[in-house]
Design an enzyme around this catalytic site. Structure first.
Site, mmCIF file in Angstrom:
data_model
loop_
_atom_site.group_PDB
_atom_site.id
_atom_site.type_symbol
_atom_site.label_atom_id
_atom_site.label_comp_id
_atom_site.label_asym_id
_atom_site.label_seq_id
_atom_site.Cartn_x
_atom_site.Cartn_y
_atom_site.Cartn_z
ATOM 1 N N ILE A 152 0.842 -1.203 0.000
ATOM 2 C CA ILE A 152 0.000 0.000 0.000
ATOM 3 C C ILE A 152 0.872 1.246 0.000
ATOM 4 O O ILE A 152 0.602 2.207 -0.736
ATOM 5 C CB ILE A 152 -0.958 -0.003 1.207
ATOM 6 C CG1 ILE A 152 -1.979 -1.140 1.073
ATOM 7 C CG2 ILE A 152 -1.678 1.340 1.323
ATOM 8 C CD1 ILE A 152 -2.896 -1.292 2.273
ATOM 9 N N ALA A 235 -3.849 3.204 8.615
ATOM 10 C CA ALA A 235 -3.300 1.864 8.855
ATOM 11 C C ALA A 235 -4.114 1.152 9.930
ATOM 12 O O ALA A 235 -5.039 0.412 9.635
ATOM 13 C CB ALA A 235 -1.831 1.972 9.242
ATOM 14 N N ARG A 236 -3.788 1.425 11.198
ATOM 15 C CA ARG A 236 -4.489 0.801 12.308
ATOM 16 C C ARG A 236 -4.600 1.783 13.469
ATOM 17 O O ARG A 236 -3.661 2.528 13.774
ATOM 18 C CB ARG A 236 -3.746 -0.462 12.783
ATOM 19 C CG ARG A 236 -3.969 -1.668 11.885
ATOM 20 C CD ARG A 236 -5.417 -2.142 11.928
ATOM 21 N NE ARG A 236 -5.708 -3.234 11.017
ATOM 22 C CZ ARG A 236 -6.183 -3.079 9.792
ATOM 23 N NH1 ARG A 236 -6.355 -1.867 9.296
ATOM 24 N NH2 ARG A 236 -6.466 -4.128 9.045
ATOM 25 N N ASP A 260 -8.310 7.688 9.809
ATOM 26 C CA ASP A 260 -9.351 6.785 9.310
ATOM 27 C C ASP A 260 -9.569 5.615 10.256
ATOM 28 O O ASP A 260 -10.552 4.892 10.129
ATOM 29 C CB ASP A 260 -8.954 6.264 7.925
ATOM 30 C CG ASP A 260 -10.024 5.377 7.303
ATOM 31 O OD1 ASP A 260 -11.172 5.859 7.166
ATOM 32 O OD2 ASP A 260 -9.721 4.227 6.953
ATOM 33 N N GLU A 265 -13.047 1.078 17.916
ATOM 34 C CA GLU A 265 -13.909 1.111 16.738
ATOM 35 C C GLU A 265 -15.114 0.205 16.938
ATOM 36 O O GLU A 265 -14.957 -0.912 17.446
ATOM 37 C CB GLU A 265 -13.136 0.664 15.488
ATOM 38 C CG GLU A 265 -12.064 1.644 15.070
ATOM 39 C CD GLU A 265 -11.416 1.281 13.730
ATOM 40 O OE1 GLU A 265 -11.910 0.356 13.051
ATOM 41 O OE2 GLU A 265 -10.421 1.922 13.371
ATOM 42 N N HIS A 286 -12.965 4.280 9.115
ATOM 43 C CA HIS A 286 -12.240 3.098 8.629
ATOM 44 C C HIS A 286 -12.718 2.739 7.215
ATOM 45 O O HIS A 286 -13.078 1.592 6.934
ATOM 46 C CB HIS A 286 -12.447 1.909 9.571
ATOM 47 C CG HIS A 286 -11.334 0.904 9.488
ATOM 48 N ND1 HIS A 286 -10.841 0.242 10.585
ATOM 49 C CD2 HIS A 286 -10.601 0.437 8.431
ATOM 50 C CE1 HIS A 286 -9.883 -0.595 10.224
ATOM 51 N NE2 HIS A 286 -9.713 -0.474 8.910
ATOM 52 N N ILE A 287 -12.658 3.728 6.353
ATOM 53 C CA ILE A 287 -13.220 3.593 5.009
ATOM 54 C C ILE A 287 -12.173 3.778 3.911
ATOM 55 O O ILE A 287 -12.485 3.666 2.727
ATOM 56 C CB ILE A 287 -14.370 4.625 4.834
ATOM 57 C CG1 ILE A 287 -15.325 4.237 3.710
ATOM 58 C CG2 ILE A 287 -13.825 6.039 4.644
ATOM 59 C CD1 ILE A 287 -16.221 3.086 4.036
ATOM 60 N N ALA A 288 -10.913 4.030 4.284
ATOM 61 C CA ALA A 288 -9.897 4.342 3.270
ATOM 62 C C ALA A 288 -9.782 3.255 2.212
ATOM 63 O O ALA A 288 -9.606 3.544 1.028
ATOM 64 C CB ALA A 288 -8.538 4.577 3.930
ATOM 65 N N GLY A 289 -9.881 2.006 2.621
ATOM 66 C CA GLY A 289 -9.720 0.919 1.675
ATOM 67 C C GLY A 289 -11.013 0.433 1.060
ATOM 68 O O GLY A 289 -11.006 -0.539 0.290
#
Length: 313
Positions: A152, A235-236, A260, A265, A286-289
Site C-alpha cells: 500500500i 493503517a491501524r 481513518d 472502533e 475506517h473507510i480508506a480501503g
C-alpha cells in the site's frame, strides 16, 4: 455441502459468483449480534469477516468445525492467527485488492489538508469571500514520509511522485538491496524512523498494530515533526496517540491530520469527544480501503480463496 458464514458486508455478486453451490449464510448484521454469530459458526466450515468480527477466544471455541477464515481486507489484528494455525484453520486476507483505494485516500487527504481551501463553502455562500485566509500550500515539492513500505505504501509513493513529491520511507523488514527502493519512478530514500519523522512534510502510516507499533506516534514523536506537517493514519488505530494528535492540532504545531482508524472502533461519542472543535482534522470511519470498486475486488478475491480451500482439499 460446506457451510459458509459471512458476518459483515460484502459484494453480493461476488457471493453469487464465487460461492455458488455452497451453503451460504450472508448476514452483515451478525457482527453486532454475538449470540447469533456464535450459534451460526457452530456448524460452519468457513467464516468471512471484515475488521470488526473478533475471530478469537469464545468465537473460535464455538466454531468447532471451522476450516478457513476469509478476511475482507488485509489487517489481521481482529483474528487470532496463532490460535487458528494451532487448530489447522487457514486464514486468507485479500492481499493487494484494496491497495489503490488506500493510496488514493492518503494522497487525497494530503492535498485537502495542505491546500486548506475546501471547507469554505458556507462562508463563500454567505458573501464573506475569505480569499486571503485560504492561501494554502501545494503538494509539489513536499516530502512524503512512509512509516512502513509494503504494497500500500508503494502504491501511495507511485501516486505521490506523479504529483511532484519526494519520497522517503522507514521499514526494517525491507532489506537495503530490495528492488522496492528503486522503482521505475525513481529511488525512494530509506531512513531511520526518527529522521523520517523529523524531515517529512506529510507523514503517512502503513504498519500493522503490534506491541512494537502501539503508540508509535506519541506526543514526543509529534513534537519532532516539522511545524505545519501533515499526519495521515489509514493503517491501524492504536498506532497514534489520538489525544496527542488533537493537542498538536490545537496548538498549531501540526498543520493537519487525517485519521481513518481509531483505538476504539466504532468510535463512540465518548471516545470522539477528544476531537471536538479540533482544527484541520479529517475523521473517517475506517473507510480508506473501501470503495465501490475495491469492495468488488476484495469480495471476489476472498470468496475465491475460501472456495478453493473448501473444494480443492
Amino acid at each position: 455441502m460446506p457451510k459458509v458464514i459471512i458476518s459483515e458486508f460484502m459484494d453480493e455478486a461476488a457471493i453469487a459468483a464465487e460461492l455458488a453451490g455452497l451453503d451460504v449464510q450472508y448476514d452483515p448484521g451478525l457482527v453486532d449480534r454475538p449470540g447469533d454469530l456464535a450459534a451460526a459458526v457452530a456448524q460452519a466450515d468457513a467464516l468471512i469477516v471484515r475488521n470488526r468480527t473478533q475471530v478469537r477466544g469464545p468465537l473460535l471455541d464455538a466454531a468447532r468445525d471451522l476450516k478457513v477464515v476469509g478476511r475482507l481486507g488485509v489487517g489481521l489484528d481482529n483474528i487470532d492467527v496463532p490460535a487458528c494455525r494451532a487448530r489447522g484453520i487457514a486464514v486468507y486476507p485479500a492481499t493487494g485488492a484494496n491497495d489503490g483505494a488506500v493510496a488514493e485516500y492518503v494522497v487525497a487527504t494530503a492535498l485537502l489538508l495542505l491546500r486548506g481551501a475546501y471547507g469554505a463553502t458556507a462562508r463563500v455562500a454567505a458573501g464573506t469571500w475569505p480569499r486571503n485566509a485560504l492561501m494554502g500550500r501545494e503538494i509539489a515539492g513536499k516530502r512524503l514520509g512512509l512509516v512502513g513500505f509494503g504494497s500500500i505504501a508503494r502504491e501511495t509513493a507511485r501516486r505521490a511522485v506523479a504529483l511532484g513529491m519526494t519520497i522517503a520511507a522507514h521499514d526494517p523488514f525491507v532489506a537495503a538491496g530490495d528492488p522496492a527502493w528503486n522503482p521505475a519512478y525513481g529511488p525512494v530514500q530509506s531512513q531511520a524512523l526518527d529522521a523520517l519523522i523529523a524531515q517529512s512534510d506529510v507523514l503517512s502510516l502503513h504498519v500493522p498494530l503490534t506491541d512494537q507499533t502501539r503508540g508509535l506516534i506519541d506526543a514526543a514523536a509529534l513534537a519532532r515533526m516539522p511545524a505545519g506537517a501533515i499526519l495521515i493514519n489509514a493503517a491501524r488505530g492504536g498506532v497514534v496517540d489520538e489525544a496527542a494528535v488533537a493537542q498538536a492540532l490545537r496548538s498549531g504545531h501540526l498543520g493537519g491530520a487525517a485519521l481513518d482508524v481509531f483505538d476504539r472502533e466504532p468510535l463512540d461519542a465518548a471516545a470522539g469527544a477528544v476531537f471536538a472543535d479540533v482544527p484541520n482534522l479529517i475523521l473517517t470511519p475506517h473507510i480508506a480501503g473501501v470503495t465501490q470498486e475495491s469492495n468488488v475486488r476484495v469480495s471476489a478475491v476472498t470468496a475465491a480463496a475460501v472456495r478453493r480451500h473448501l473444494t480443492e482439499r
